[in-house]
Design a protein around this motif. Structure first.
Motif, PDB file in Angstrom:
ATOM      1  N   SER A 183       0.821  -1.214   0.000  1.00 47.33           N
ATOM      2  CA  SER A 183       0.000   0.000   0.000  1.00 47.33           C
ATOM      3  C   SER A 183       0.852   1.260   0.000  1.00 47.33           C
ATOM      4  O   SER A 183       0.355   2.338  -0.323  1.00 47.33           O
ATOM      5  CB  SER A 183      -0.927   0.022   1.213  1.00 47.33           C
TER       6      SER A 183
ATOM      7  N   VAL B 279      -0.688   4.939  -0.927  1.00 49.16           N
ATOM      8  CA  VAL B 279      -1.038   5.849   0.171  1.00 49.16           C
ATOM      9  C   VAL B 279       0.215   6.558   0.670  1.00 49.16           C
ATOM     10  O   VAL B 279       1.337   6.078   0.467  1.00 49.16           O
ATOM     11  CB  VAL B 279      -1.730   5.074   1.322  1.00 49.16           C
TER      12      VAL B 279
ATOM     13  N   ALA C 225      -0.072   7.072   6.303  1.00 48.59           N
ATOM     14  CA  ALA C 225      -1.150   6.090   6.179  1.00 48.59           C
ATOM     15  C   ALA C 225      -0.586   4.674   6.152  1.00 48.59           C
ATOM     16  O   ALA C 225      -1.192   3.752   6.718  1.00 48.59           O
ATOM     17  CB  ALA C 225      -1.970   6.364   4.928  1.00 48.59           C
TER      18      ALA C 225
ATOM     19  N   PHE D 139      -9.968   1.733   4.769  1.00 45.54           N
ATOM     20  CA  PHE D 139      -8.992   2.811   4.934  1.00 45.54           C
ATOM     21  C   PHE D 139      -8.492   3.308   3.584  1.00 45.54           C
ATOM     22  O   PHE D 139      -8.458   4.515   3.331  1.00 45.54           O
ATOM     23  CB  PHE D 139      -7.828   2.303   5.794  1.00 45.54           C
ATOM     24  N   VAL D 140      -8.132   2.402   2.697  1.00 51.84           N
ATOM     25  CA  VAL D 140      -7.602   2.796   1.389  1.00 51.84           C
ATOM     26  C   VAL D 140      -8.708   3.400   0.524  1.00 51.84           C
ATOM     27  O   VAL D 140      -8.496   4.425  -0.139  1.00 51.84           O
ATOM     28  CB  VAL D 140      -6.909   1.598   0.700  1.00 51.84           C
TER      29      VAL D 140
ATOM     30  N   GLY E 103      -9.545   6.828   1.959  1.00 51.65           N
ATOM     31  CA  GLY E 103      -8.491   7.788   1.631  1.00 51.65           C
ATOM     32  C   GLY E 103      -8.534   8.210   0.178  1.00 51.65           C
ATOM     33  O   GLY E 103      -8.291   9.363  -0.168  1.00 51.65           O
ATOM     34  N   GLU E 104      -8.880   7.265  -0.679  1.00 51.44           N
ATOM     35  CA  GLU E 104      -8.983   7.594  -2.102  1.00 51.44           C
ATOM     36  C   GLU E 104     -10.182   8.507  -2.352  1.00 51.44           C
ATOM     37  O   GLU E 104     -10.092   9.459  -3.126  1.00 51.44           O
ATOM     38  CB  GLU E 104      -9.140   6.302  -2.906  1.00 51.44           C
TER      39      GLU E 104
ATOM     40  N   PHE F 152      -9.199  11.958   0.166  1.00 48.97           N
ATOM     41  CA  PHE F 152      -7.943  12.681  -0.098  1.00 48.97           C
ATOM     42  C   PHE F 152      -7.455  12.535  -1.535  1.00 48.97           C
ATOM     43  O   PHE F 152      -6.472  13.172  -1.908  1.00 48.97           O
ATOM     44  CB  PHE F 152      -6.840  12.184   0.842  1.00 48.97           C
TER      45      PHE F 152
ATOM     46  N   TRP G 172      -6.157   9.765  -3.013  1.00 46.05           N
ATOM     47  CA  TRP G 172      -4.979   8.915  -3.160  1.00 46.05           C
ATOM     48  C   TRP G 172      -5.130   8.079  -4.414  1.00 46.05           C
ATOM     49  O   TRP G 172      -6.168   7.524  -4.709  1.00 46.05           O
ATOM     50  CB  TRP G 172      -4.817   7.953  -1.990  1.00 46.05           C
TER      51      TRP G 172
END
Length: 93
Positions: free
Chosen positions: A33, A37, A41, A81-82, A85-86, A89, A91
């Motif tokens: 990851s 990230v 993160a 989480f991923v 975040g994408e 934010f 990502w």
């Protein structure tokens, strides 16, 4: 003489091995990851994974589904989480 076997049943050991395998696969995903990230993160993901590994090792004799449960928890946390975040934010690889 007692012929009582106090060992763990085979399915208990099977669940422990499945959980260890799942945590191992998730370890690869967590460390990979870092390509998607930011560093902070990745550090959070590695910390969550390490806590899950420790908890899995500590609970494998007491709870048959403990290692599998911790592997699933890490997998769900990683996806949330991923993906979060994408979405929040932006990502991307």
């Amino acid at each position: 003489m007692n012929d009582v076997d106090h060992g763990l049943p085979p399915r208990h050991i099977l669940y422990a091995l499945v959980g260890a395998g799942l945590l191992g696969v998730m370890g690869v995903f967590v460390f990979a990851s870092g390509l998607v990230v930011p560093f902070w993160a990745t550090a959070v993901l590695v910390l969550v994974w390490l806590v899950a590994v420790v908890m899995s090792v500590r609970s494998w004799k007491a709870r048959m589904f403990g290692p599998v449960m911790w592997g699933v928890v890490v997998a769900l946390f990683w996806v949330a989480f991923v993906a979060g975040g994408e979405a929040i934010f932006g990502w991307s690889a």
